[in-house]
Design a protein around this motif. Structure first.
Motif, PDB file in Angstrom:
ATOM      1  N   ASP A  75       0.869  -1.180   0.000  1.00 24.16           N
ATOM      2  CA  ASP A  75       0.000   0.000   0.000  1.00 24.16           C
ATOM      3  C   ASP A  75       0.901   1.223   0.000  1.00 24.16           C
ATOM      4  O   ASP A  75       1.287   1.730   1.044  1.00 24.16           O
ATOM      5  CB  ASP A  75      -0.923  -0.005   1.217  1.00 24.16           C
ATOM      6  CG  ASP A  75      -1.953   1.101   1.174  1.00 24.16           C
ATOM      7  OD1 ASP A  75      -1.865   1.977   0.289  1.00 24.16           O
ATOM      8  OD2 ASP A  75      -2.856   1.098   2.029  1.00 24.16           O
TER       9      ASP A  75
ATOM     10  N   SER B  68       0.326   4.198  -0.627  1.00 26.04           N
ATOM     11  CA  SER B  68      -0.252   5.434  -0.092  1.00 26.04           C
ATOM     12  C   SER B  68       0.157   5.659   1.361  1.00 26.04           C
ATOM     13  O   SER B  68       0.060   6.766   1.871  1.00 26.04           O
ATOM     14  CB  SER B  68      -1.778   5.412  -0.213  1.00 26.04           C
ATOM     15  OG  SER B  68      -2.333   4.457   0.667  1.00 26.04           O
ATOM     16  N   LYS B  69       0.631   4.609   2.037  1.00 21.21           N
ATOM     17  CA  LYS B  69       1.057   4.728   3.430  1.00 21.21           C
ATOM     18  C   LYS B  69       2.545   5.034   3.554  1.00 21.21           C
ATOM     19  O   LYS B  69       3.067   5.161   4.653  1.00 21.21           O
ATOM     20  CB  LYS B  69       0.719   3.448   4.191  1.00 21.21           C
ATOM     21  CG  LYS B  69      -0.775   3.245   4.314  1.00 21.21           C
ATOM     22  CD  LYS B  69      -1.102   2.037   5.132  1.00 21.21           C
ATOM     23  CE  LYS B  69      -2.619   1.921   5.251  1.00 21.21           C
ATOM     24  NZ  LYS B  69      -3.020   0.708   5.920  1.00 21.21           N
TER      25      LYS B  69
ATOM     26  N   LYS C   2      -8.104   6.260  -6.207  1.00 19.94           N
ATOM     27  CA  LYS C   2      -7.938   5.569  -4.934  1.00 19.94           C
ATOM     28  C   LYS C   2      -8.013   4.074  -5.187  1.00 19.94           C
ATOM     29  O   LYS C   2      -8.808   3.611  -5.996  1.00 19.94           O
ATOM     30  CB  LYS C   2      -9.043   5.989  -3.951  1.00 19.94           C
ATOM     31  CG  LYS C   2      -8.908   5.401  -2.578  1.00 19.94           C
ATOM     32  CD  LYS C   2      -9.967   5.942  -1.633  1.00 19.94           C
ATOM     33  CE  LYS C   2      -9.816   5.371  -0.242  1.00 19.94           C
ATOM     34  NZ  LYS C   2     -10.803   5.907   0.682  1.00 19.94           N
TER      35      LYS C   2
ATOM     36  N   TYR D 199      -9.017   0.547  -3.663  1.00 19.81           N
ATOM     37  CA  TYR D 199      -9.781  -0.098  -2.600  1.00 19.81           C
ATOM     38  C   TYR D 199      -9.394  -1.566  -2.421  1.00 19.81           C
ATOM     39  O   TYR D 199      -9.326  -2.057  -1.305  1.00 19.81           O
ATOM     40  CB  TYR D 199     -11.283  -0.026  -2.884  1.00 19.81           C
ATOM     41  CG  TYR D 199     -11.838   1.372  -2.816  1.00 19.81           C
ATOM     42  CD1 TYR D 199     -12.122   1.961  -1.592  1.00 19.81           C
ATOM     43  CD2 TYR D 199     -12.074   2.106  -3.960  1.00 19.81           C
ATOM     44  CE1 TYR D 199     -12.627   3.254  -1.512  1.00 19.81           C
ATOM     45  CE2 TYR D 199     -12.588   3.393  -3.900  1.00 19.81           C
ATOM     46  CZ  TYR D 199     -12.855   3.958  -2.673  1.00 19.81           C
ATOM     47  OH  TYR D 199     -13.354   5.229  -2.605  1.00 19.81           O
ATOM     48  N   LYS D 200      -9.158  -2.250  -3.556  1.00 20.41           N
ATOM     49  CA  LYS D 200      -8.853  -3.673  -3.501  1.00 20.41           C
ATOM     50  C   LYS D 200      -7.988  -4.016  -4.709  1.00 20.41           C
ATOM     51  O   LYS D 200      -8.233  -3.536  -5.807  1.00 20.41           O
ATOM     52  CB  LYS D 200     -10.152  -4.492  -3.521  1.00 20.41           C
ATOM     53  CG  LYS D 200      -9.971  -5.969  -3.329  1.00 20.41           C
ATOM     54  CD  LYS D 200     -11.329  -6.669  -3.251  1.00 20.41           C
ATOM     55  CE  LYS D 200     -11.184  -8.147  -2.995  1.00 20.41           C
ATOM     56  NZ  LYS D 200     -12.487  -8.809  -2.882  1.00 20.41           N
TER      57      LYS D 200
ATOM     58  N   GLU E   7      -8.300  -0.577   2.378  1.00 13.62           N
ATOM     59  CA  GLU E   7      -8.823   0.412   3.319  1.00 13.62           C
ATOM     60  C   GLU E   7      -8.882  -0.161   4.724  1.00 13.62           C
ATOM     61  O   GLU E   7      -9.437  -1.226   4.949  1.00 13.62           O
ATOM     62  CB  GLU E   7     -10.220   0.855   2.877  1.00 13.62           C
ATOM     63  CG  GLU E   7     -10.720   2.056   3.627  1.00 13.62           C
ATOM     64  CD  GLU E   7     -11.963   2.620   2.989  1.00 13.62           C
ATOM     65  OE1 GLU E   7     -13.001   2.616   3.652  1.00 13.62           O
ATOM     66  OE2 GLU E   7     -11.889   3.047   1.833  1.00 13.62           O
ATOM     67  N   ASP E   8      -8.290   0.572   5.675  1.00 10.40           N
ATOM     68  CA  ASP E   8      -8.398   0.203   7.086  1.00 10.40           C
ATOM     69  C   ASP E   8      -9.650   0.856   7.638  1.00 10.40           C
ATOM     70  O   ASP E   8      -9.667   2.052   7.902  1.00 10.40           O
ATOM     71  CB  ASP E   8      -7.189   0.708   7.893  1.00 10.40           C
ATOM     72  CG  ASP E   8      -5.957  -0.111   7.623  1.00 10.40           C
ATOM     73  OD1 ASP E   8      -6.104  -1.259   7.197  1.00 10.40           O
ATOM     74  OD2 ASP E   8      -4.852   0.413   7.836  1.00 10.40           O
ATOM     75  N   ARG E   9     -10.697   0.091   7.795  1.00 10.42           N
ATOM     76  CA  ARG E   9     -11.939   0.638   8.340  1.00 10.42           C
ATOM     77  C   ARG E   9     -12.011   0.255   9.794  1.00 10.42           C
ATOM     78  O   ARG E   9     -12.098  -0.910  10.142  1.00 10.42           O
ATOM     79  CB  ARG E   9     -13.138   0.086   7.586  1.00 10.42           C
ATOM     80  CG  ARG E   9     -13.149   0.578   6.140  1.00 10.42           C
ATOM     81  CD  ARG E   9     -14.443   0.336   5.497  1.00 10.42           C
ATOM     82  NE  ARG E   9     -15.482   1.012   6.260  1.00 10.42           N
ATOM     83  CZ  ARG E   9     -16.768   0.869   6.030  1.00 10.42           C
ATOM     84  NH1 ARG E   9     -17.169   0.100   5.087  1.00 10.42           N
ATOM     85  NH2 ARG E   9     -17.650   1.502   6.741  1.00 10.42           N
TER      86      ARG E   9
END
Length: 164
Positions: free
Chosen positions: A55, A57-58, A142, A144-145, A152-154
């Motif tokens: 990921d 984005s992190k 974005k 998502y999968k 996504e960490d929900r």
């Protein structure tokens, strides 16, 4: 291909970094059999590589822009789409390339440092190819999968429900 080989491939596809010892236990075969199967499948080019799903984005560095480009091409007599596909997948920016059914012929996934870099790739490299008739570029906003992994960490809502 044996049933055990198919089971091995499913395990590797879902959890590529599994130790051979764990695979042997799960398939109920010896460690030597697992290693032999993996070596054989690699030599046969059934297993093409191993990769992690990151990921990005992190991670504050290496921000990239991903685009999916729909490409309409004229296939060449005798080679169909293969020749133009080979010319496209040789570009270093191209991360994936698929022959598609529907309104366009090829789906190209590319990565760049900016939208401008991707625009330059499309205008200078992709659209100038002789067989390319048209392109449509879609920018990924974005993720998502990807490959079965949810990004996504929900966090669950831990608030107390209040009702009248």
């Amino acid at each position: 291909m044996t049933e055990k080989e198919r089971e091995l491939l499913n395990l590797l596809e879902n959890k590529g970094r599994m130790p051979s010892e764990s695979i042997a236990k799960m398939l109920d075969i010896s460690l030597e059999e697992v290693n032999t199967m993996i070596d054989t499948l690699e030599k046969q080019k059934v297993i093409l590589g191993y990769s992690g799903i990151i990921d990005w984005s992190k991670v504050n560095i290496n921000e990239t822009v991903t685009a999916m480009i729909d490409v309409k091409v004229t296939p060449k007599r005798g080679v169909g789409f293969d020749e133009v596909a080979e010319r496209i997948y040789r570009f270093k920016e191209v991360k994936a390339l698929y022959l598609m059914s529907g309104t366009y012929d090829l789906s190209v996934v590319i990565e760049g440092k900016s939208m401008s870099e991707i625009a330059r790739f499309v205008s200078d490299k992709l659209s100038t190819l002789e067989s390319v008739l048209s392109t449509t570029t879609h920018f990924q906003l974005k993720k998502y999968k990807h490959d079965g992994v949810v990004f996504e960490d929900r966090e669950d809502d831990h608030r107390i429900v209040v009702s009248p």
